[in-house]
Design an enzyme around this catalytic site. Structure first.
Site, mmCIF file in Angstrom:
data_model
loop_
_atom_site.group_PDB
_atom_site.id
_atom_site.type_symbol
_atom_site.label_atom_id
_atom_site.label_comp_id
_atom_site.label_asym_id
_atom_site.label_seq_id
_atom_site.Cartn_x
_atom_site.Cartn_y
_atom_site.Cartn_z
ATOM 1 N N ASP A 65 47.645 37.684 40.364
ATOM 2 C CA ASP A 65 48.209 36.482 40.971
ATOM 3 C C ASP A 65 47.197 35.346 40.881
ATOM 4 O OD1 ASP A 65 46.488 37.465 42.906
ATOM 5 O OD2 ASP A 65 47.876 37.240 44.572
ATOM 6 N N TYR A 67 44.493 32.261 41.474
ATOM 7 C CA TYR A 67 43.387 32.009 42.395
ATOM 8 C C TYR A 67 43.927 31.312 43.636
ATOM 9 C CZ TYR A 67 40.328 32.779 38.322
ATOM 10 O OH TYR A 67 39.678 33.293 37.221
ATOM 11 N N PHE A 78 43.316 33.785 34.976
ATOM 12 C CA PHE A 78 41.862 33.748 34.799
ATOM 13 C C PHE A 78 41.310 32.338 34.584
ATOM 14 C CE2 PHE A 78 42.888 38.144 33.533
ATOM 15 C CZ PHE A 78 42.083 38.826 34.423
ATOM 16 N N HIS A 187 38.755 46.157 34.814
ATOM 17 C CA HIS A 187 38.920 44.737 35.092
ATOM 18 C C HIS A 187 37.576 44.015 34.977
ATOM 19 C CE1 HIS A 187 39.972 41.111 37.430
ATOM 20 N NE2 HIS A 187 41.227 41.406 37.150
#
Length: 220
Positions: A65, A67, A78, A187
């Site tokens: 989701d 920031y 990102f 990740h």
């Protein structure tokens, strides 16, 4: 429903716009923007789609989701606006790109340059309440973004799907791996990057595959 999204995506996802879940989602999101601080800005909710039309997609990078800090989210997973400090996960992404390809580490975290080359930077959930990570999960966004992944898998061929972390990894079941390359690893978060993200060589592996498909590689 009249959804303001890039036309080729509007067509690819046509069956979603009139679905009951999407009507419920639209009402929820409208009310959230009216009563709370929500990210990204409303005009950028579909920025990932707008920046990368359906038939231009070569690579899909999946996030969870947006920031949830002030001014960070710009609608691309990102990615952050140019004037915003680069988040630690993105710092690690840039480090792996440098180690993998030799490319210099960028001065800012705006990944629009990737999107314009055919990288769909797709969060599973497209909105979030300020300072409340995951606050808009389970409201319907995932159904829409899963549909986007399925349509790319079904209608296109020779794409690269990059899945970092367990959440993104579960999207593997939506992708026809006989038609596409799926790359997965830990990740890039500082909590997990050293457990398999660093050294995954996803960026050179992506470009090697694209070249074999007769496509232009990505300038990471």
């Amino acid at each position: 429903m009249n959804v303001k999204i890039e036309p080729s995506w509007h067509q690819a996802l046509a069956s979603e716009w009139e679905s009951p879940y999407f009507s419920d989602l639209a009402r929820f999101v409208h009310e959230q923007y009216r009563t709370h601080t929500i990210y990204p800005p409303a005009r950028k909710i579909f920025a990932a789609f707008d920046a990368c039309p359906f038939n231009d997609v070569k690579v899909v990078i999946l996030g969870q989701d947006p920031y949830h800090g002030p001014g960070q989210a710009n609608g691309l997973c990102f990615s952050v606006e140019k004037e915003v400090a680069i988040p630690r996960s993105l710092v690690n992404i840039f480090k792996e790109i440098h180690d993998d390809t030799g490319a210099p580490i960028p001065a800012d975290g705006d990944l629009t340059r990737w999107a314009r080359q055919g990288v769909l930077l797709l969060n599973a959930t497209l909105t979030v309440r300020a300072h409340e990570a995951g606050s808009h999960q389970g409201k319907g966004w995932e159904q829409l973004t899963d549909a986007a992944i399925r349509e790319l898998s079904r209608q296109r061929s020779g794409l690269v799907f990059i899945l970092w972390g367990a959440y993104a990894g579960r999207k593997r079941e939506l992708i026809d791996q006989s038609r596409h390359l799926v790359l997965s690893s830990a990740h890039p978060s500082p909590l997990s990057a050293s457990r398999g993200f660093f050294g995954n060589h996803h960026f050179t592996r992506t470009n090697d595959y694209l070249i074999k498909q007769g496509k232009t590689p990505i300038e990471w």
